[in-house]
Design a protein around this motif. Structure first.
Motif, mmCIF file in Angstrom:
data_model
loop_
_atom_site.group_PDB
_atom_site.id
_atom_site.type_symbol
_atom_site.label_atom_id
_atom_site.label_comp_id
_atom_site.label_asym_id
_atom_site.label_seq_id
_atom_site.Cartn_x
_atom_site.Cartn_y
_atom_site.Cartn_z
ATOM 1 N N TYR A 15 35.855 48.083 24.925
ATOM 2 C CA TYR A 15 35.728 46.623 24.844
ATOM 3 C C TYR A 15 35.889 45.943 26.196
ATOM 4 N N ARG A 16 36.357 46.659 27.169
ATOM 5 C CA ARG A 16 36.446 46.091 28.514
ATOM 6 C C ARG A 16 35.059 45.891 29.113
ATOM 7 N N PHE A 17 34.123 46.778 28.744
ATOM 8 C CA PHE A 17 32.783 46.738 29.323
ATOM 9 C C PHE A 17 31.704 46.364 28.311
ATOM 10 N N SER A 18 32.054 46.184 27.048
ATOM 11 C CA SER A 18 31.049 46.047 25.983
ATOM 12 C C SER A 18 30.131 44.835 26.138
ATOM 13 N N ASP A 19 30.566 43.816 26.872
ATOM 14 C CA ASP A 19 29.703 42.646 27.075
ATOM 15 C C ASP A 19 28.413 43.010 27.815
ATOM 16 N N HIS A 20 28.443 44.100 28.558
ATOM 17 C CA HIS A 20 27.262 44.504 29.326
ATOM 18 C C HIS A 20 26.099 44.873 28.403
ATOM 19 N N TRP A 21 26.393 45.545 27.288
ATOM 20 C CA TRP A 21 25.314 46.052 26.419
ATOM 21 C C TRP A 21 25.276 45.393 25.045
ATOM 22 N N ARG A 22 26.099 44.391 24.804
ATOM 23 C CA ARG A 22 26.160 43.774 23.472
ATOM 24 C C ARG A 22 24.801 43.202 23.040
ATOM 25 N N PHE A 23 24.181 42.419 23.907
ATOM 26 C CA PHE A 23 22.951 41.719 23.515
ATOM 27 C C PHE A 23 21.778 42.677 23.343
ATOM 28 N N VAL A 24 21.673 43.680 24.193
ATOM 29 C CA VAL A 24 20.566 44.629 24.038
ATOM 30 C C VAL A 24 20.771 45.483 22.799
ATOM 31 N N ILE A 36 32.113 50.172 41.556
ATOM 32 C CA ILE A 36 31.091 51.215 41.437
ATOM 33 C C ILE A 36 30.775 51.477 39.972
ATOM 34 N N ARG A 37 31.821 51.516 39.119
ATOM 35 C CA ARG A 37 31.611 51.768 37.689
ATOM 36 C C ARG A 37 30.786 50.646 37.056
ATOM 37 N N HIS A 38 31.127 49.399 37.384
ATOM 38 C CA HIS A 38 30.365 48.265 36.853
ATOM 39 C C HIS A 38 28.899 48.344 37.276
ATOM 40 N N LYS A 39 28.665 48.723 38.513
ATOM 41 C CA LYS A 39 27.298 48.809 39.025
ATOM 42 C C LYS A 39 26.521 49.892 38.289
ATOM 43 N N GLU A 40 27.146 51.042 38.050
ATOM 44 C CA GLU A 40 26.481 52.137 37.339
ATOM 45 C C GLU A 40 26.179 51.746 35.897
ATOM 46 N N ILE A 41 27.121 51.043 35.252
ATOM 47 C CA ILE A 41 26.920 50.607 33.867
ATOM 48 C C ILE A 41 25.768 49.617 33.794
ATOM 49 N N ARG A 42 25.749 48.640 34.703
ATOM 50 C CA ARG A 42 24.672 47.646 34.698
ATOM 51 C C ARG A 42 23.315 48.298 34.922
#
Length: 252
Positions: free
Chosen positions: A106-115, A42-48
């Motif tokens: 850093y566990r989730f940072s790949d989601h927003w790194r490029f943007v 659920i957390r991954h989905k909300e972050i994405r």
């Protein structure tokens, strides 16, 4: 349906799981693992979802920046035209920061790194077009509504800032060529000087053999492209001239 539980509740249950026989304990453990997996999903989905909104806003900003390659574009109004969009970016990053658990950046940072890298480039481009200088990391972080230091929480990594500045040189080399087409013969010289200074600054860094290093290796082509444009203008006697002066020189 996902159980209505929280991480705190699961942690409490886990510490009191010793009761019952072996089969009951195993069943409880598997149920808790399942719940943890559901919560993470659920957390991954909300972050994405939030990151997609940031990406969409970044695309809208890019649309506002595209006309800079046309001679009719007024670069001094870019800050005003993108002000509301960057305000939206700040709100979205604030919302994103709320969804990241403590000490798990850093566990989730790949989601927003490029943007984030793209937005750093866009802020850098606006600052250069309006003031003809290099934007600082602090200014970029402030434009996005994030921190600079890791200890302060949700922040902008130094690598993301540097990648954004490397993208800036590529866009400026394109602008230098289009400026010649538009009859602005002085801008390519200023761009060439800026890109060369940026190249010198990057050479002082001890870059590892990673994506940043590979991207830096492409900077030399941007420098070369700008130098070739300046060279062509110089041998034609157009360096530093305005469009009207260039046409007059051509008639003579």
């Amino acid at each position: 349906m996902v159980p209505s539980v929280t991480t705190a509740n699961l942690s409490h249950i886990w510490t009191n799981i010793t009761g019952g026989n072996y089969m009951e304990r195993c069943t409880r453990k598997h149920w808790i693992i399942f719940c943890f997996t559901c919560l993470n999903g659920i957390r991954h989905k909300e972050i994405r979802s939030t990151v997609r909104d940031i990406e969409q806003t970044s695309r809208e900003i890019q649309i506002c920046l595209q006309p800079i390659h046309q001679n009719s574009c007024k670069t001094d109004t870019l800050r005003e035209t993108t002000k509301s969009l960057f305000s939206k970016v700040k709100e979205l990053y604030a919302d994103l920061a709320q969804k990241i658990p403590d000490n798990q950046f850093y566990r989730f940072s790949d989601h927003w790194r490029f943007v984030t890298q793209k937005l750093a480039f866009q802020v850098g481009l606006i600052v250069y077009l309006t003031e003809e200088r290099l934007v600082s990391r602090e200014e970029v972080a402030d434009s996005l509504g994030v921190k600079v230091r890791r200890e302060e929480g949700f922040h902008m990594d130094l690598d993301d800032y540097l990648m954004g500045m490397l993208s800036l040189t590529n866009e400026l080399s394109r602008l230098a060529m289009n400026a010649v087409t538009a009859g602005d013969y002085s801008r390519p010289i200023r761009i060439s000087n800026f890109v060369s200074e940026l190249d010198s600054g990057f050479r002082l860094l001890n870059l590892k053999n990673d994506a940043l290093r590979k991207r830096f290796d492409g900077l030399k082509y941007d420098v070369k492209k700008c130098e070739e444009i300046v060279y062509d203008l110089t041998i034609r006697g157009l360096a530093g001239k305005t469009e009207a002066e260039g046409e007059l020189g051509g008639k003579e």
